[in-house]
Design a protein around this motif. Structure first.
Motif, PDB file in Angstrom:
ATOM      1  N   SER A  56       0.794  -1.225   0.000  1.00  0.00           N
ATOM      2  CA  SER A  56       0.000   0.000   0.000  1.00  0.00           C
ATOM      3  C   SER A  56       0.827   1.276   0.000  1.00  0.00           C
ATOM      4  O   SER A  56       0.349   2.308  -0.426  1.00  0.00           O
ATOM      5  CB  SER A  56      -0.905   0.020   1.229  1.00  0.00           C
ATOM      6  OG  SER A  56      -0.119   0.181   2.393  1.00  0.00           O
ATOM      7  N   GLN A  62      -2.205  -2.326   9.924  1.00  0.00           N
ATOM      8  CA  GLN A  62      -3.554  -2.037   9.428  1.00  0.00           C
ATOM      9  C   GLN A  62      -4.531  -2.015  10.596  1.00  0.00           C
ATOM     10  O   GLN A  62      -4.565  -2.927  11.404  1.00  0.00           O
ATOM     11  CB  GLN A  62      -3.967  -3.080   8.409  1.00  0.00           C
ATOM     12  CG  GLN A  62      -5.282  -2.774   7.738  1.00  0.00           C
ATOM     13  CD  GLN A  62      -5.584  -3.744   6.607  1.00  0.00           C
ATOM     14  OE1 GLN A  62      -4.679  -4.208   5.940  1.00  0.00           O
ATOM     15  NE2 GLN A  62      -6.840  -4.038   6.415  1.00  0.00           N
ATOM     16  N   SER A  65     -10.205  -1.879   7.503  1.00  0.00           N
ATOM     17  CA  SER A  65     -10.335  -2.220   6.096  1.00  0.00           C
ATOM     18  C   SER A  65     -11.812  -2.207   5.753  1.00  0.00           C
ATOM     19  O   SER A  65     -12.612  -2.849   6.442  1.00  0.00           O
ATOM     20  CB  SER A  65      -9.739  -3.605   5.846  1.00  0.00           C
ATOM     21  OG  SER A  65      -9.947  -3.980   4.506  1.00  0.00           O
ATOM     22  N   ARG A  74      -8.102   0.949   2.886  1.00  0.00           N
ATOM     23  CA  ARG A  74      -7.273   0.418   3.974  1.00  0.00           C
ATOM     24  C   ARG A  74      -6.680   1.577   4.758  1.00  0.00           C
ATOM     25  O   ARG A  74      -6.174   2.533   4.178  1.00  0.00           O
ATOM     26  CB  ARG A  74      -6.139  -0.443   3.431  1.00  0.00           C
ATOM     27  CG  ARG A  74      -6.612  -1.727   2.812  1.00  0.00           C
ATOM     28  CD  ARG A  74      -5.464  -2.589   2.410  1.00  0.00           C
ATOM     29  NE  ARG A  74      -5.923  -3.776   1.709  1.00  0.00           N
ATOM     30  CZ  ARG A  74      -5.117  -4.626   1.117  1.00  0.00           C
ATOM     31  NH1 ARG A  74      -3.808  -4.430   1.147  1.00  0.00           N
ATOM     32  NH2 ARG A  74      -5.592  -5.671   0.501  1.00  0.00           N
ATOM     33  N   VAL A  85      -5.155   4.339   2.014  1.00  0.00           N
ATOM     34  CA  VAL A  85      -5.098   4.138   0.563  1.00  0.00           C
ATOM     35  C   VAL A  85      -6.390   3.496   0.107  1.00  0.00           C
ATOM     36  O   VAL A  85      -7.085   2.841   0.884  1.00  0.00           O
ATOM     37  CB  VAL A  85      -3.919   3.232   0.121  1.00  0.00           C
ATOM     38  CG1 VAL A  85      -2.588   3.872   0.400  1.00  0.00           C
ATOM     39  CG2 VAL A  85      -4.006   1.877   0.742  1.00  0.00           C
ATOM     40  N   LEU A  87      -7.497   0.777  -2.767  1.00  0.00           N
ATOM     41  CA  LEU A  87      -6.969  -0.219  -3.698  1.00  0.00           C
ATOM     42  C   LEU A  87      -8.079  -0.726  -4.604  1.00  0.00           C
ATOM     43  O   LEU A  87      -9.169  -1.065  -4.127  1.00  0.00           O
ATOM     44  CB  LEU A  87      -6.380  -1.410  -2.937  1.00  0.00           C
ATOM     45  CG  LEU A  87      -5.135  -1.135  -2.117  1.00  0.00           C
ATOM     46  CD1 LEU A  87      -4.874  -2.263  -1.150  1.00  0.00           C
ATOM     47  CD2 LEU A  87      -3.958  -0.952  -3.041  1.00  0.00           C
ATOM     48  N   LEU A 118      -4.101   2.162  -7.320  1.00  0.00           N
ATOM     49  CA  LEU A 118      -4.417   2.703  -6.001  1.00  0.00           C
ATOM     50  C   LEU A 118      -4.382   4.217  -5.970  1.00  0.00           C
ATOM     51  O   LEU A 118      -3.690   4.841  -6.763  1.00  0.00           O
ATOM     52  CB  LEU A 118      -3.492   2.129  -4.920  1.00  0.00           C
ATOM     53  CG  LEU A 118      -2.017   2.460  -4.904  1.00  0.00           C
ATOM     54  CD1 LEU A 118      -1.751   3.713  -4.088  1.00  0.00           C
ATOM     55  CD2 LEU A 118      -1.268   1.317  -4.279  1.00  0.00           C
ATOM     56  N   PRO A 121      -0.843   7.021  -1.037  1.00  0.00           N
ATOM     57  CA  PRO A 121      -1.285   7.151   0.355  1.00  0.00           C
ATOM     58  C   PRO A 121      -1.419   8.613   0.789  1.00  0.00           C
ATOM     59  O   PRO A 121      -0.740   9.488   0.268  1.00  0.00           O
ATOM     60  CB  PRO A 121      -0.154   6.470   1.120  1.00  0.00           C
ATOM     61  CG  PRO A 121       1.051   6.623   0.265  1.00  0.00           C
ATOM     62  CD  PRO A 121       0.559   6.622  -1.154  1.00  0.00           C
TER      63      PRO A 121
END
Length: 149
Positions: A56, A62, A65, A74, A85, A87, A118, A121
């Protein structure tokens, strides 16, 4: 002044395998052995087995989610910072993607555009604050709600 085309008669000797230095015969074998070892390690571990943060671009572990029709949002935490991010479920063609992350009482931080895999971030400082994240791909979205309160 123009140079004559190279006739091949006065060629310079080829350089060694690493940055032009000639380190002897063992350097080429060593590099080939290293490449073979990397290939074996990749085969043993597998292509999909990487740390989540490596896939990511977010550091930390993490903490949330959220799956939705076209992808997944996530959220990661590392110390006083939170990172998020979005995805895509099926990477490929460019499509509109976005990720928004907000610490309560602060301005939201976002990344949006036409991406293949993605969005993000994005990172905020969230020491002792609730955070909320929203991820969207092609008009479908996932919302985390306020958490880490």
């Amino acid at each position: 002044m123009r140079r004559k085309p190279d006739s091949g008669a006065e060629r310079t000797p080829e350089r060694g395998p690493v940055g032009g230095s000639s380190r002897g015969r063992g350097a080429g074998r060593w590099a080939a052995g290293l490449t073979a070892a990397a290939a074996v390690a990749f085969a043993l571990v597998g292509p999909g087995v990487t740390p989540a943060s490596a896939a990511s671009g977010c550091p930390g572990h993490q903490v949330r989610s959220v799956g939705f029709a076209t992808g997944q949002l996530r959220v990661y935490r590392s110390g006083q910072y939170v990172c998020a991010v979005t995805l895509a479920k099926a990477p490929g063609a460019r499509r509109q993607m976005s990720v928004v992350l907000q610490a309560r009482g602060a301005r939201p931080v976002s990344d949006s555009g036409r991406f293949t895999r993605l969005a993000g971030p994005v990172k905020v400082r969230a020491a002792n604050r609730c955070v909320q994240a929203v991820g969207a791909i092609s008009g479908r979205k996932g919302v985390s709600g306020w958490f880490l309160c």
